[in-house]
Design a protein around this motif. Structure first.
Motif, PDB file in Angstrom:
ATOM      1  N   ARG A  29       0.832  -1.208   0.000  1.00  0.00           N
ATOM      2  CA  ARG A  29       0.000   0.000   0.000  1.00  0.00           C
ATOM      3  C   ARG A  29       0.862   1.252   0.000  1.00  0.00           C
ATOM      4  NH1 ARG A  29      -3.278  -2.732   3.632  1.00  0.00           N
ATOM      5  NH2 ARG A  29      -2.681  -1.451   5.394  1.00  0.00           N
ATOM      6  N   ILE A  32       2.204   1.859  -3.395  1.00  0.00           N
ATOM      7  CA  ILE A  32       1.170   2.467  -4.238  1.00  0.00           C
ATOM      8  C   ILE A  32       1.079   3.963  -3.952  1.00  0.00           C
ATOM      9  CG2 ILE A  32      -1.326   2.579  -4.651  1.00  0.00           C
ATOM     10  CD1 ILE A  32      -1.401  -0.453  -4.228  1.00  0.00           C
ATOM     11  N   GLU A  33       1.127   4.304  -2.652  1.00  0.00           N
ATOM     12  CA  GLU A  33       1.043   5.714  -2.279  1.00  0.00           C
ATOM     13  C   GLU A  33       2.201   6.511  -2.878  1.00  0.00           C
ATOM     14  OE1 GLU A  33       0.666   5.856   2.016  1.00  0.00           O
ATOM     15  OE2 GLU A  33      -1.042   4.486   1.959  1.00  0.00           O
ATOM     16  N   ALA A  36       1.818   6.864  -6.654  1.00  0.00           N
ATOM     17  CA  ALA A  36       0.695   7.717  -7.044  1.00  0.00           C
ATOM     18  C   ALA A  36       1.186   9.128  -7.338  1.00  0.00           C
ATOM     19  CB  ALA A  36      -0.356   7.740  -5.945  1.00  0.00           C
ATOM     20  N   ILE A  82       2.355   3.720 -11.778  1.00  0.00           N
ATOM     21  CA  ILE A  82       1.066   3.239 -11.282  1.00  0.00           C
ATOM     22  C   ILE A  82       0.064   3.140 -12.421  1.00  0.00           C
ATOM     23  CG2 ILE A  82       0.017   5.470 -10.738  1.00  0.00           C
ATOM     24  CD1 ILE A  82      -0.952   4.173  -8.111  1.00  0.00           C
ATOM     25  N   PRO A  84      -3.601   3.177 -12.083  1.00  0.00           N
ATOM     26  CA  PRO A  84      -4.656   3.291 -11.064  1.00  0.00           C
ATOM     27  C   PRO A  84      -5.968   2.620 -11.450  1.00  0.00           C
ATOM     28  CG  PRO A  84      -4.203   5.399 -12.112  1.00  0.00           C
ATOM     29  CD  PRO A  84      -3.152   4.463 -12.582  1.00  0.00           C
ATOM     30  N   LYS A  85      -6.213   2.498 -12.729  1.00  0.00           N
ATOM     31  CA  LYS A  85      -7.517   1.945 -13.122  1.00  0.00           C
ATOM     32  C   LYS A  85      -7.695   0.513 -12.636  1.00  0.00           C
ATOM     33  CE  LYS A  85      -5.985   0.632 -17.758  1.00  0.00           C
ATOM     34  NZ  LYS A  85      -5.625  -0.739 -17.389  1.00  0.00           N
ATOM     35  N   ASN A  86      -6.585  -0.176 -12.376  1.00  0.00           N
ATOM     36  CA  ASN A  86      -6.731  -1.554 -11.924  1.00  0.00           C
ATOM     37  C   ASN A  86      -7.067  -1.658 -10.443  1.00  0.00           C
ATOM     38  OD1 ASN A  86      -6.332  -3.242 -14.307  1.00  0.00           O
ATOM     39  ND2 ASN A  86      -4.391  -2.163 -14.420  1.00  0.00           N
ATOM     40  N   LEU A  87      -7.238  -0.501  -9.820  1.00  0.00           N
ATOM     41  CA  LEU A  87      -7.779  -0.510  -8.457  1.00  0.00           C
ATOM     42  C   LEU A  87      -9.301  -0.505  -8.484  1.00  0.00           C
ATOM     43  CD1 LEU A  87      -5.401   2.083  -6.760  1.00  0.00           C
ATOM     44  CD2 LEU A  87      -5.590  -0.325  -6.174  1.00  0.00           C
TER      45      LEU A  87
ATOM     46  N   TYR B  97      -7.355   7.403  -4.905  1.00  0.00           N
ATOM     47  CA  TYR B  97      -6.768   7.264  -6.237  1.00  0.00           C
ATOM     48  C   TYR B  97      -7.801   7.354  -7.341  1.00  0.00           C
ATOM     49  CZ  TYR B  97      -3.210   5.804  -3.083  1.00  0.00           C
ATOM     50  OH  TYR B  97      -2.329   5.787  -2.039  1.00  0.00           O
ATOM     51  N   TRP B 101      -7.441   7.497 -11.622  1.00  0.00           N
ATOM     52  CA  TRP B 101      -7.887   6.647 -12.727  1.00  0.00           C
ATOM     53  C   TRP B 101      -8.943   7.351 -13.567  1.00  0.00           C
ATOM     54  CZ3 TRP B 101      -9.529   3.909  -7.975  1.00  0.00           C
ATOM     55  CH2 TRP B 101     -10.895   3.962  -7.711  1.00  0.00           C
TER      56      TRP B 101
END
Lengths: 123, 123
Positions: A29, A32-33, A36, A82, A84-87, B97, B101
DNA sequence: AAATTGCGTAACCGAATGATTACACATATA
DNA sequence: TATATGTGTAATCATTCGGTTACGCAATTT
């Protein structure tokens, strides 16, 4: 939106490493931060943590495998970026329950306002 | 909102069992899905799965420990009730996030259709 | 009172997880 | 060309995880 959730659930069953597992680890995590904000090399990421570089390498690999980041070779360095869309699948799954907690908060607020009016009537 | 995230991060560091770990397991996610619809006894939950009742008991304990459900004694049964608001920290973390995205996506629909074709390719 | 039911938990087990060190190898630099 | 740098990965290890069976206990039913 039902379709979205359906896709999400199917996706989670297909993926070996799913997003939920990826974000379950606090180090991941944090990675990821970091990513970002900016794209970083593997070493730069590793330097921000107490654990060894190979450990970070593994975390990055996991994040890559479930699509949350991409790793691009640039000379002898690897740039971690990153995606992000895969979150979104994880987001959608949790968001299913958003109305649930909002409903209950609403009803709690209603309850409070009712109490207040009742009190005023009694005064 | 920044305050929320700050609180979230602090909370996650304090909790032994955090929400992300709780929802990392697919069985526990299914349990949450069940309890979102109705309050159920431990046995009723267990009957919906292939794993043994003690295994479900453990999952329920974990969910209880991180506040996602409450377990209330009622006679000799235990009623499991969802506490959806305790999913909020996880929701907020991912939602940080969201703008990321959304910025990068041309449209959400495109993303989903891509996912769907990908799934079909994998089958 | 005796039997049944609902549930938690201890003891155990194999697999997965997260970390480390040691090494290999490609790329940049001297 | 020799050396230094950035990175992935194999081998290894301790710990955690998710499952099982066996058991105990309280509450209900007979």
């Amino acid at each position: 939106m039902i379709t979205h959730i359906f896709v999400t659930n199917r996706l989670l069953k297909i993926m070996r490493r799913d997003v939920f597992q990826a974000i379950a680890d606090p180090v991941r995590r944090e990675i990821i931060e970091l990513l970002a904000d900016e794209t970083l090399t593997v070493n730069t990421v590793a330097q921000k943590f107490d654990v060894s570089r190979p450990a970070i390498s593994k975390h990055l690999k996991i994040l890559k495998e479930c699509g949350i980041i991409t790793i691009n070779k640039q000379g002898r360095e690897r740039l971690c970026q990153i995606q992000p869309k895969n979150l979104i699948p994880a987001f959608l799954w949790i968001e299913q329950y958003r109305n649930l907690w909002e409903d209950r908060l609403d009803s709690f607020e209603n309850y409070l306002t009712k109490l207040q009016t009742k009190n005023k009537e009694n005064e």
